[in-house]
Write a protein that holds these residues in place. Structure first.
Motif, PDB file in Angstrom:
ATOM      1  N   TYR A 154      -0.610  42.982  39.436  1.00 20.60           N
ATOM      2  CA  TYR A 154       0.845  42.839  39.560  1.00 20.60           C
ATOM      3  C   TYR A 154       1.330  43.489  40.838  1.00 20.60           C
ATOM      4  O   TYR A 154       0.616  44.259  41.500  1.00 20.60           O
ATOM      5  CB  TYR A 154       1.556  43.475  38.359  1.00 20.60           C
ATOM      6  CG  TYR A 154       1.431  44.978  38.305  1.00 20.60           C
ATOM      7  CD1 TYR A 154       2.354  45.815  38.943  1.00 20.60           C
ATOM      8  CD2 TYR A 154       0.382  45.568  37.619  1.00 20.60           C
ATOM      9  CE1 TYR A 154       2.232  47.189  38.904  1.00 20.60           C
ATOM     10  CE2 TYR A 154       0.240  46.947  37.575  1.00 20.60           C
ATOM     11  CZ  TYR A 154       1.160  47.751  38.224  1.00 20.60           C
ATOM     12  OH  TYR A 154       1.029  49.118  38.188  1.00 20.60           O
TER      13      TYR A 154
ATOM     14  N   PRO B 133       3.142  49.989  34.774  1.00 16.29           N
ATOM     15  CA  PRO B 133       2.620  48.701  34.276  1.00 16.29           C
ATOM     16  C   PRO B 133       1.100  48.662  34.214  1.00 16.29           C
ATOM     17  O   PRO B 133       0.532  47.880  33.451  1.00 16.29           O
ATOM     18  CB  PRO B 133       3.150  47.692  35.304  1.00 16.29           C
ATOM     19  CG  PRO B 133       4.270  48.376  35.997  1.00 16.29           C
ATOM     20  CD  PRO B 133       3.940  49.832  35.993  1.00 16.29           C
TER      21      PRO B 133
ATOM     22  N   GLU C 132       5.794  49.318  31.493  1.00 10.65           N
ATOM     23  CA  GLU C 132       6.788  49.781  32.455  1.00 10.65           C
ATOM     24  C   GLU C 132       7.966  50.435  31.742  1.00 10.65           C
ATOM     25  O   GLU C 132       8.454  51.491  32.151  1.00 10.65           O
ATOM     26  CB  GLU C 132       7.271  48.620  33.318  1.00 10.65           C
ATOM     27  CG  GLU C 132       8.469  48.946  34.201  1.00 10.65           C
ATOM     28  CD  GLU C 132       8.226  50.103  35.157  1.00 10.65           C
ATOM     29  OE1 GLU C 132       9.185  50.844  35.453  1.00 10.65           O
ATOM     30  OE2 GLU C 132       7.070  50.279  35.615  1.00 10.65           O
TER      31      GLU C 132
ATOM     32  N   THR D 202      10.243  41.153  34.295  1.00 12.77           N
ATOM     33  CA  THR D 202       8.826  40.876  34.513  1.00 12.77           C
ATOM     34  C   THR D 202       8.611  39.371  34.559  1.00 12.77           C
ATOM     35  O   THR D 202       9.048  38.655  33.652  1.00 12.77           O
ATOM     36  CB  THR D 202       7.959  41.498  33.404  1.00 12.77           C
ATOM     37  OG1 THR D 202       8.331  42.875  33.226  1.00 12.77           O
ATOM     38  CG2 THR D 202       6.490  41.423  33.748  1.00 12.77           C
TER      39      THR D 202
ATOM     40  N   VAL E 296       8.626  43.400  38.100  1.00 13.91           N
ATOM     41  CA  VAL E 296       7.162  43.367  38.036  1.00 13.91           C
ATOM     42  C   VAL E 296       6.728  41.907  38.083  1.00 13.91           C
ATOM     43  O   VAL E 296       7.222  41.082  37.307  1.00 13.91           O
ATOM     44  CB  VAL E 296       6.635  44.042  36.751  1.00 13.91           C
ATOM     45  CG1 VAL E 296       5.105  43.997  36.712  1.00 13.91           C
ATOM     46  CG2 VAL E 296       7.125  45.483  36.657  1.00 13.91           C
TER      47      VAL E 296
ATOM     48  N   THR F 168      13.964  46.023  32.885  1.00 12.25           N
ATOM     49  CA  THR F 168      12.764  45.622  33.625  1.00 12.25           C
ATOM     50  C   THR F 168      12.666  44.108  33.571  1.00 12.25           C
ATOM     51  O   THR F 168      12.664  43.527  32.479  1.00 12.25           O
ATOM     52  CB  THR F 168      11.501  46.249  33.025  1.00 12.25           C
ATOM     53  OG1 THR F 168      11.570  47.666  33.134  1.00 12.25           O
ATOM     54  CG2 THR F 168      10.249  45.752  33.743  1.00 12.25           C
TER      55      THR F 168
ATOM     56  N   ALA G 174       5.571  44.523  30.739  1.00  9.10           N
ATOM     57  CA  ALA G 174       6.953  44.941  30.493  1.00  9.10           C
ATOM     58  C   ALA G 174       7.014  46.166  29.594  1.00  9.10           C
ATOM     59  O   ALA G 174       7.796  47.100  29.830  1.00  9.10           O
ATOM     60  CB  ALA G 174       7.738  43.783  29.881  1.00  9.10           C
TER      61      ALA G 174
ATOM     62  N   VAL H  85       2.490  39.295  30.474  1.00  5.01           N
ATOM     63  CA  VAL H  85       3.813  39.741  30.912  1.00  5.01           C
ATOM     64  C   VAL H  85       4.416  40.727  29.915  1.00  5.01           C
ATOM     65  O   VAL H  85       4.992  41.751  30.301  1.00  5.01           O
ATOM     66  CB  VAL H  85       4.741  38.524  31.125  1.00  5.01           C
ATOM     67  CG1 VAL H  85       6.201  38.961  31.215  1.00  5.01           C
ATOM     68  CG2 VAL H  85       4.343  37.764  32.379  1.00  5.01           C
TER      69      VAL H  85
ATOM     70  N   LYS I 233       4.950  45.628  41.895  1.00  3.49           N
ATOM     71  CA  LYS I 233       6.131  46.253  41.312  1.00  3.49           C
ATOM     72  C   LYS I 233       7.140  46.580  42.406  1.00  3.49           C
ATOM     73  O   LYS I 233       6.787  47.164  43.426  1.00  3.49           O
ATOM     74  CB  LYS I 233       5.749  47.522  40.552  1.00  3.49           C
ATOM     75  CG  LYS I 233       6.927  48.322  39.998  1.00  3.49           C
ATOM     76  CD  LYS I 233       6.438  49.556  39.260  1.00  3.49           C
ATOM     77  CE  LYS I 233       7.579  50.479  38.852  1.00  3.49           C
ATOM     78  NZ  LYS I 233       7.102  51.690  38.140  1.00  3.49           N
TER      79      LYS I 233
END
Length: 952
Positions: free
Chosen positions: A37, A410, A404, A226, A49, A224, A401, A397, A39
């Motif tokens: 990922y 993450p 995070e 994502t 993200v 967040t 999420a 995902v 961020k």
């Protein structure tokens, strides 16, 4: 000067949308469990993200707000969950119900969920639809409040009440969680109520309270975003800046810190639930939050005590036929955890005895200690579950999420796995001593009637009033700050890019001389293999001896009970050591052996599969236990309104003497007739490759897997003839059939008739599916919009054609609030009749074509989806390109054709209308609808004075 002003505006605009910082970039590492990922953090505090994965032409968008019911206050519960509903009701630039409409017509899926600590909203769509999803999510983050009205508030308040009725008040054991929460946590503690909230709290608040809650918690700095799938991270950053960059930050959000929950003594609580047959005994100990250093060891302890056939609870209660279920689990949340042990005793026993036996288990565990095998099984299952959780872009995902939101990291998946793989025997004993041994708990008894005695007299009653000992939030200074977008016009929905090219999985086929048909596809995304063996027949074979209906399902249950060389317990333990699963189950038309394994354990798993398929144990004690559990389960379903509705509806649809009028599990009388010899005979006659279909999906090629399946190729079995059944619609004139479920909080409604259709991928069934899509097949269908979104009478309403290799019914169904029963029946029939008489609108036709036409991008992502696709091909002998033929039919479909199908298939004058609800409060309203009313008991049998004429 003018040029300077323009330059300053441009600079300001650029700054507003481009102050995004790259925080970190985590790449894929060969041989490691990593979700790669990038961020970022926007200037307004929004965390972004991005996970890039081009394996399928799909994208998953998740917006997680770090707010759940834990941020609510005493007497104001349910706000977070309420907002989960309100966030789908339109925003300033998105009309009412259009969020669902736009996602659905893009070929996507969507939903929202709320728990104690967070609320998330998510969509999975073809990758060309990313701009539309970002526009939708940004609009409800920054522009929701202008569209919130008192009318919408009232409708959704009613919908939430119906959800509470359907999933809690009217469901067996539905209120134990509410009682448990209030008894375990102190008065005013934010975990002392459930996420859905209390109805009295929802009744006392107004729309202004809800708006203030949104302003406090739903800013970008508490969220967040994502995004994962077929995306380019650089382009994603620009898009997110465009749609989210101008949304102002909300108030700062500080982490919530509360003292650990403690109990000074055992708290005994109980309540009566008229929807149940088996009493429930529940122990709950307060433990630790998620990610606490003791969490993994407590999870391991939970598995040892109550998961699997070698567990203490299974051996003590289920194996001895004292209880139909017994288990333990350890759910944790951000602020606290709960170690729960439960038993569902068979009727006629004392809960006090079960309390003593639960305490005896803890003493026995302490004496025995923890074995190396216990730790081995725990770690193997955790590793397997972790890997399987990465099968879809949504799974990846969602994991990013969550990490995070709650860890600020993450890239926590490897650390998470590491802490579970590091658990030792000493750790388990340590947490047992620290949190369970000799510690007080909430001990809850759920009783089927007032005559049943609880484990002990209640000694605790949760407080319902008094001063709030927990901090409160000042909402007085909050105000809506509308984002300033400059020249960006949010009122215009983004135009999606070109639809992505969808690749149907490459498949291979093989037919063996013993009759087995094989189909497979190679999928290298995760190192797993899924195999599905289908033996056609199932419950339909029970038609050869209807007096023993349920034999197919009971035989399947016995196939899970070990082999001639391994007891049931030993067999399950071998599977748990490698984190694999083999399960056998029977349905209406087939028996299925489902096998799932990590690639590294494929050979061991197939060896166990061969053993269980070729050498089933068929032990008398196992049979007696399974038979008793089946009978008691059938009796238990007789108290559940939804189960009653399904049973009676099938009787009315198929007729009393049809095998499908009896559930696949059978009824008490037929299961009583079944012996172990019957099971052995069923296995010998009908477990045969002559009716077999085999599907293979996973990280293995045809050349690699086929030699490993030689035991199936060499399998010899008898020639199976599946009985041919007659299907005749005997409904006659439309009537209401009423089953009295006294004081039911909801009424269950089923409306339909038996069609003459069988499954056809490009024929009558497919055309009927297209016709029904706007009537009751989509969230935005007429039925659901009318009963849920407009009236607020139900949590959900739908209609569908349920057909396969045999004809099946058209059914419209919902659970509705009790005082809207007659009105719901009226609206159901009015909507269906109007659709039949006046047909589809041009807008609906366009919506249906867009929605179904773009669904393919999401159809082949996971191993399960691939397996379902392959099973249809092999079972119905379909052309590998049948999806292309379906698209041709869809694209050519006209309003005239849909209208004619509706006229032909919606037989409103020949339908069963079944209502399971409180007769006393509903009968007068139902009479006014003008239909003849037939009264039935919970088994679908006429009762005295059963027929009543309706009147206009």
């Amino acid at each position: 000067m003018k040029k300077l002003l323009i330059l300053l505006l441009v600079c300001y605009s650029t700054a507003a949308f481009s102050q995004t910082k790259l925080v970190e970039k985590v790449p894929q590492v060969e041989g490691k469990i990593v979700i790669p990922y990038e961020k970022y953090v926007l200037d307004n505090g929004l965390t972004l993200v991005i996970h890039e994965d081009h394996s399928d032409p799909v994208v998953h968008v998740d917006v997680t707000y770090h707010v759940g019911s834990a941020r609510e206050e005493l007497n104001k519960s349910g706000f977070a969950h309420f907002f989960e509903h309100m966030m789908f009701q339109g925003s300033e630039n998105v009309g009412d119900e259009e969020h669902f409409k736009f996602v659905t017509e893009s070929g996507g899926t969507l939903n929202g969920t709320t728990n104690k600590d967070r609320t998330n909203y998510f969509e999975t769509v073809p990758s060309n639809q990313l701009d539309v999803m970002l526009w939708l999510e940004a609009d409800r983050m920054g522009f929701l409040l202008p569209a919130v009205t008192q009318e919408k508030f009232e409708v959704q308040r009613s919908t939430v009440k119906n959800e509470k009725g359907q999933n809690y008040n009217n469901r067996p054991y539905g209120l134990f969680g509410e009682v448990n929460a209030a008894s375990l946590y102190p008065y005013g503690h934010p975990y002392s109520w459930l996420t859905i909230g209390k109805l009295e709290d929802l009744d006392r608040v107004d729309v202004s309270d809800l708006k203030k809650f949104f302003l406090r918690w739903y800013g970008p700095n508490n969220a967040t975003l994502t995004i994962g799938g077929d995306v380019n991270p650089k382009e994603v950053v620009k898009k997110v800046e465009k749609y989210f960059g101008s949304i102002p930050s909300g108030p700062a959000v500080e982490p919530m810190k509360l003292a650990p929950v403690t109990l000074d003594k055992d708290r005994y609580v109980s309540y009566v639930d008229n929807n149940i047959r088996f009493p429930l005994l529940l122990f709950t100990f307060p433990t630790v939050p998620t990610y606490h250093e003791d969490e993994a060891a407590l999870d391991c302890l939970s598995e040892i005590l109550g998961a699997g056939k070698s567990s203490y609870f299974y051996k003590k209660f289920v194996l001895t036929q004292k209880a139909i279920q017994a288990s333990t689990f350890h759910p944790t949340s951000e602020l606290a955890g709960e170690f729960t042990m439960f038993t569902l005793p068979f009727p006629g026993q004392k809960l006090a005895d079960f309390e003593k036996q639960v305490r005896d288990i803890l003493v026995e565990f302490e004496a025995n200690g923890v074995t190396d095998a216990d730790i081995e099984k725990f770690k193997a299952n955790y590793e397997s579950n972790t890997i399987n959780g990465l099968a879809s872009v949504r799974g990846k995902v969602s994991q990013l999420a969550a990490y995070e939101t709650f860890r600020g990291d993450p890239n926590y998946i490897a650390k998470d796995l590491e802490r579970y793989l590091a658990v030792t025997k000493e750790d388990v004993i340590r947490v047992f001593n620290k949190y369970i041994k000799g510690k007080p708990a909430v001990i809850q008894s759920v009783l089927p009637n007032a005559e049943t005695e609880p484990a002990a007299p209640d000694n605790y009653k949760p407080a319902t009033e008094g001063e709030n000992p927990f901090p409160t939030i000042d909402y007085s200074e909050l105000s809506y700050n509308r984002p300033n977008d400059g020249k960006f016009d949010r009122s215009k929905k983004p135009v999606p890019g070109q639809s992505p090219l969808v690749k149907v999985p490459e498949i291979w086929k093989e037919n063996w001389s013993n009759g087995m048909k094989i189909i497979g596809t190679e999928s290298k995304e995760i190192p797993t293999v899924a195999i599905q063996i289908t033996l056609n027949g199932g419950h339909q074979l029970d038609a050869k001896d209807p007096g023993k209906a349920g034999l197919a399902q009971l035989t399947a249950s016995m196939m899970n009970e070990g082999t001639t060389s391994l007891t049931s317990e030993e067999f399950q333990e071998e599977l748990r050591k490698i984190g694999s699963s083999i399960s056998v189950y029977a349905g209406q038309n087939s028996t299925t052996i489902s096998i799932n394994t990590l690639l590294k354990n494929l050979d061991k798993t197939l060896a166990l599969t061969e053993d269980v398929l070729m050498n089933p144990r068929f032990d008398q004690a196992d049979f007696d236990r399974n038979k008793k559990q089946t009978i008691e389960g059938i009796k238990s379903s007789e108290t559940d309104p939804a189960a009653i509705a399904s049973l009676v509806y099938d009787k009315l649809i198929y007729g009393d003497n049809h095998i499908f009028s009896v559930p696949s599990s059978g009824v008490t009388e037929t299961v009583e007739n079944i012996s172990l010899d019957d099971v052995k005979s069923f296995y010998k006659k009908y477990y045969s490759p002559s009716v077999g279909e085999l599907v293979v999906v996973g990280d293995v090629s045809k050349e690699e897997i086929l030699p490993k399946l030689s035991f199936l190729k060499n399998w010899k079995g008898e020639k199976v003839t599946i009985p041919s059944l007659k299907f005749t619609n005997t409904t006659g004139k439309t009537k209401i059939y009423l089953v009295d479920k006294k004081e039911a909080a909801q009424s269950q409604i089923r409306i339909g008739y038996l069609t003459d259709m069988e499954y056809s991928a490009t024929g009558d069934y497919y055309n009927s599916y297209l016709m029904n899509y706007n009537l009751g097949g989509a969230f935005n269908s007429r039925i659901n919009l009318k009963l849920r979104e407009e009236k607020g009478w139900t949590y959900g309403a739908r209609s569908y054609f349920d057909v396969g290799e045999n004809p099946g019914p058209f059914t419209a169904t919902a659970g509705v609030k009790a005082n809207a029963t007659d009105s719901s029946v009226y609206e159901f029939m009015t909507v269906i009749s109007d659709y039949k008489e006046n047909g589809i609108t041009p807008a609906e036709l366009e919506f249906m074509k867009k929605s179904i036409g773009q669904k393919d991008a999401l159809s082949y992502e996971t191993p399960g989806q691939k397996a379902g696709f392959l099973r249809r091909i092999v079972h119905y002998d379909l052309n590998e390109n049948y999806v292309e033929d379906q698209m041709k039919i869809l694209n050519k479909m006209t309003k005239k054709e849909i209208d004619q199908i509706a006229k032909d298939k919606l037989k409103t004058d020949q339908m069963v209308i079944l209502v399971v609800g409180d007769e006393a409060s509903n009968i007068e309203g139902l009479r006014k609808l003008g239909y003849e009313i037939v009264r039935l008991n919970t088994k679908g049998e006429p009762v005295d004075g059963n027929t009543m004429e309706g009147g206009k």
